[in-house]
Design an enzyme around this catalytic site. Sequence first.
Site, PDB file in Angstrom:
ATOM      1  CG  ASP A   1      -1.864  -1.461   0.967  1.00  0.00           C
ATOM      2  OD1 ASP A   1      -2.379  -1.601   0.189  1.00  0.00           O
ATOM      3  OD2 ASP A   1      -2.638  -1.722   1.875  1.00  0.00           O
ATOM      4  CG  HIS A  15      -3.382  -5.729   3.340  1.00  0.00           C
ATOM      5  ND1 HIS A  15      -2.782  -4.421   2.469  1.00  0.00           N
ATOM      6  CD2 HIS A  15      -3.365  -6.716   2.276  1.00  0.00           C
ATOM      7  CE1 HIS A  15      -2.048  -5.428   1.182  1.00  0.00           C
ATOM      8  NE2 HIS A  15      -2.174  -5.709   1.276  1.00  0.00           N
TER       9      HIS A  15
END
Length: 413
Positions: free
Chosen positions: A243, A270
Amino acid sequence: MAAASAATFTIGSSTSLGQRGSSLPQSKPLGLKFNSQNHLKSFCGLKALSSVRCDSELSFSGKETSSALRASFASKAQKENQNLRFFHLQPQASFKVAVLGAAGGIGQPLALLIKMSPLVSDLHLYDIANVKGVAADLSHCNTPSQVRDFTGASELGNCLKGVDVVVIPAGVPRKPGMTRDDLFNINAGIVRDLVSAVADNCPGAFIHIISNPVNSTVPIAAEILKQKGVYDPKKLFGVTTLDVVRANTFVAQKKNLKLIDVDVPVVGGHAGITILPLLSKTKPSVSFTDEEIEELTVRIQNAGTEVVEAKAGAGSATLSMAYAAARFVESSLRALDGDGDVYECTFVQSDLTELPYFASRVKLGRKGVEALIPSDLQGLTDYEQKALEALKPELKASIDKGIAFAQKQTVAA
């Protein structure tokens, strides 16, 4: 992190060095000559924190990232003797890393990148099938680490004995139309069994969980380790580095910035809206319109789906995930090796919010998480604060689902 004092040094070698982890021949020490007595800081991730000049153009992934890695090694040598102006410096390969799921779409490129690390002495590759060929292939790479293969449950224990870092990418990949939650029933059981073996054979190792859904599999791993009596919250990590990698890349592209300078903290979880890039905390400081903030946030949150759809059923984000996971492995190894300036975002047990697990920037050390960094959650914009509150119920549900799964296994047993 504070910017370091500017310094330059030259590298008296034409050796190829990859970003955060290529090889250095054991027979040829690396000569470094410093033109400054200023303390030369190490770097974190893609971000070089020093002004570095490198004479060698040969690099696996570019001169700047290669220079940053050299700077990391140079920092340690300079601390040992500030008065020397010439060093013969050679990183010592001394850590054992195991990749569980090494024959898979993430596991293979991840194993290759870890094989390039000058800090790895032994690379253990495990899978239920097809791992011997992967190990044979990698063993031909002329980097210091020795590669061994282990196939099936009967060999898992030997794979894990004496290991310092365990990386778990094992599981089924996402396909078009699937969410991370759709993967839960299969991957939850895989993580349960692998972490149980880790607890029995290398309970003191750093454990990197990649298998999705990370928001649930990390709590599962924690519960299994608790049941085994070996849980150390400082050593269990959900790998959310992808990310951060995506956020850095997309912001640099959008704002025409030099990628190596960009650092965007990503917090939360996530999956989907639980992924919260804190664009207001971007370094170097940059302004965004409301439209840019919305566009970038949504793209970072949905980037995995972008890859799944682009591959049209042929796979998911395996290469970028392998790259991000290798970066986190290298950061962990640097921390274990005594580097005192290692920071990464990761999903860990946390008290920064009311949730028991939360992704945020942490400081890594020899014993794992040395400190959470609460400042990233201070002074958020209204958009970020609202997004943070909105993600909490979904993240809590995923965490609770993982805990319930692990506890049900105990009851069933």
